[in-house]
Design an enzyme around this catalytic site. Structure first.
Site, short mmCIF file in Angstrom:
data_model
loop_
_atom_site.label_atom_id
_atom_site.label_comp_id
_atom_site.label_asym_id
_atom_site.label_seq_id
_atom_site.Cartn_x
_atom_site.Cartn_y
_atom_site.Cartn_z
N GLY A 185 0.77 -1.24 0.00
CA GLY A 185 0.00 0.00 0.00
C GLY A 185 0.80 1.29 0.00
N CYS B 101 9.63 -2.71 -10.41
CA CYS B 101 10.94 -2.44 -9.79
C CYS B 101 11.96 -3.39 -10.42
CB CYS B 101 10.89 -2.56 -8.28
SG CYS B 101 10.28 -4.12 -7.66
C1 LIG Z 1 5.36 -4.79 -6.61
S1 LIG Z 1 4.21 -5.40 -5.49
C2 LIG Z 1 3.17 -4.03 -5.21
C3 LIG Z 1 3.70 -2.98 -4.27
C4 LIG Z 1 2.70 -1.89 -3.97
N1 LIG Z 1 2.19 -1.26 -5.15
C5 LIG Z 1 3.25 -0.80 -3.07
O1 LIG Z 1 3.68 0.24 -3.53
O2 LIG Z 1 3.27 -0.99 -1.85
C6 LIG Z 1 3.23 -6.42 -6.52
C7 LIG Z 1 1.96 -6.94 -5.89
O3 LIG Z 1 1.24 -7.64 -6.91
C8 LIG Z 1 0.44 -8.60 -6.26
N2 LIG Z 1 -0.05 -9.53 -7.29
C9 LIG Z 1 0.62 -10.50 -7.94
N3 LIG Z 1 -0.18 -11.11 -8.83
C10 LIG Z 1 -1.38 -10.49 -8.76
C11 LIG Z 1 -2.63 -10.66 -9.42
N4 LIG Z 1 -2.79 -11.59 -10.35
N5 LIG Z 1 -3.66 -9.86 -9.07
C12 LIG Z 1 -3.51 -8.91 -8.11
N6 LIG Z 1 -2.36 -8.71 -7.45
C13 LIG Z 1 -1.30 -9.49 -7.77
C14 LIG Z 1 1.36 -9.18 -5.20
O4 LIG Z 1 0.62 -9.78 -4.16
C15 LIG Z 1 2.12 -7.93 -4.74
O5 LIG Z 1 1.53 -7.40 -3.57
#
Ligand SMILES: C[S@@+](CC[C@H](N)C(=O)[O-])C[C@H]1O[C@@H](n2cnc3c(N)ncnc32)[C@H](O)[C@@H]1O
Length: 429
Positions: free
Chosen positions: A254, A370
């Site tokens: 988040g 990232c």
């Molecule tokens: C790079 S992280 C996000 C970080 C977040 N945006 C932040 O700034 O704190 C990627 C996220 O994508 C989620 N994720 C992976 N596959 C997904 C899917 N099919 N649908 C929704 N979320 C997904 C993971 O659980 C993870 O929390």
């Protein structure tokens, strides 16, 4: 029995290298077993340090063992990594490093191996030889497949990228503009003799030295958050306006959702498919006094759980290799495998195509990773533009490299993590 810091470090490293757990997930549980902050910091230093220079330590130990440890004795190998790291990379006196590490093998119930641990570490200390660097893996402490990809993508910069990724990262704060200005917060830090300077974005503050968050003015009340400046560009580039309906399609934990809500009065849906990670979104919103609609769903199948309007703006911070944040998460080097990249690329494309359906005509989708691999970034976006007739790429003015598709930030650039952004605008029908 209470395990000492070295034994706990070996357990953490075992879980990462043998069970594929991520260091940032495992470490806090083990730190919680230690009574004082100094020991908790030492545990983190040993675990992160071993991950940074793993091949050199592995090589140093293997040369001194007749055969590798297997089965129940395997943990002793990880203990030796911790011992070797202390001798080469810390100021801990050798006698203390060796005796504490040997004691840890006793705590593991491996009485018979205490002498072996002692012997190997004394041998390393006596030899006092530099660690071997006679092949690329030993020299760079990076897996060969990543080095190969970096050489292909950045023929002139790959060595610098690797060097930057081996550094300890700085600590960045995100000022909460609803509570005070960036300049005011820097002043508050100065009164506590915490050195800090303004970053390039409106909210970013760079600390001169990493600091425990409890020492930061009004942290618990939400005055600031910890977030790298590269990640803070997301809210700036998305440019949310009051009243917008926003989707953060991969939102947990988040950080970017909260930044967007700090920047404008928006209605924000924070979606992620990981329920546990979504709890962190709730916690972050609570600390910052923000409110979002939290949705546990698959971003490649939003239709199944969102029945509201289409979105004015979408942030897609896609799941990726995280190769841009290796300086913060050195375990990524050993957890990620070459084959993961294809799988990730396909997942990113699926999510991107589906989210596009949920964007209003005239709306903006900001794609972010990232990662520093073109497969997940410029190539991903070029393929998307080729198959999506109503999408155009908007130039990101922050970018100095205009020839590339999107904006690739490299690790260490302006003290930032490696990140990628592409701003896509949907045609008005
Ligand atoms: C790079 S992280 C996000 C970080 C977040 N945006 C932040 O700034 O704190 C990627 C996220 O994508 C989620 N994720 C992976 N596959 C997904 C899917 N099919 N649908 C929704 N979320 C997904 C993971 O659980 C993870 O929390």
């Amino acid at each position: 029995m209470r395990l000492n810091v070295r034994a706990l470090a070996a357990q953490v490293i075992f879980q990462v290298l043998e069970n594929g757990a991520s260091l940032s997930n495992v470490l806090p549980h083990h730190q919680a077993q230690l009574g004082n902050g100094k020991d908790r910091a030492l545990l983190a230093e040993l675990c992160y340090g071993v991950m940074r220079v793993l091949p050199q330590l592995d090589n140093c130990i293997s040369q001194r063992l007749q055969k590798p440890f297997k089965g129940k004795q395997r943990q002793i190998h990880h203990l030796l990594l911790v011992g070797c790291y202390q001798l080469y990379f810390t100021r801990i006196p050798a006698h203390a490093a060796i005796s504490e590490t040997a004691e840890a093998s006793r705590q593991f119930g491996q009485e018979g191996l205490v002498k072996v641990v002692n012997g190997v570490l004394r041998n390393i200390q006596r030899d006092d030889a530099p660690l071997a660097t006679n092949n690329d893996t030993l020299k760079y402490c990076f897996p060969g497949w990543i080095v190969k990809k970096l050489k292909a993508a950045y023929p002139n910069k790959w060595a610098d990228i690797i060097e930057q990724s081996q550094q300890r990262p700085p600590m960045w704060l995100r000022n909460n503009q609803r509570q005070q200005s960036q300049a005011q917060y820097i002043e508050q830090l100065a009164t506590l003799e915490i050195g800090a300077s303004a970053g390039l974005t409106a909210d970013a503050i760079l600390l001169e030295a990493p600091t425990d968050v409890t020492a930061l003015p009004r942290f618990a009340e939400g005055s600031v958050s910890v977030q790298d400046q590269a990640a803070q560009w997301a809210a700036t580039l998305l440019d949310a306006q009051d009243g917008d309906l926003i989707l953060d399609a991969c939102a947990a934990p988040g950080g970017k959702s909260c930044h967007i809500m700090e920047s404008a009065d928006v209605r924000l849906v924070a979606l992620d498919n990981d329920a546990k990670r979504l709890e962190r979104v709730t916690e972050n919103c609570q600390r910052l006094g923000l409110e979002a609609t939290i949705l546990c769903a698959d971003a490649a199948n939003i239709d199944a759980s969102w029945h509201g309007d289409k979105f004015d703006r979408i942030l897609l911070d896609a799941p990726c290799s995280a190769t841009g944040v290796i300086r913060r998460h050195p375990d990524i080097k050993w957890l990620r495998k070459a084959a993961d990249i294809d799988t990730l690329q396909q997942l990113q494309a699926q999510i991107l195509d589906h989210c596009w359906q949920w964007l209003k005509p005239g709306g903006t989708l900001l794609y972010a990773t990232c990662s520093i691999l073109p497969d997940e970034n410029s190539q991903q976006i070029e393929a998307f533009l080729a198959r999506t007739s109503d999408a155009t790429l908007e130039t990101i003015t922050a970018s100095k490299e205009n020839d590339a598709t999107g904006w690739q930030i490299l690790p260490g650039q302006d003290n930032m993590d490696g990140f990628y952004y592409a701003k896509l605008v949907k045609a008005i029908a």
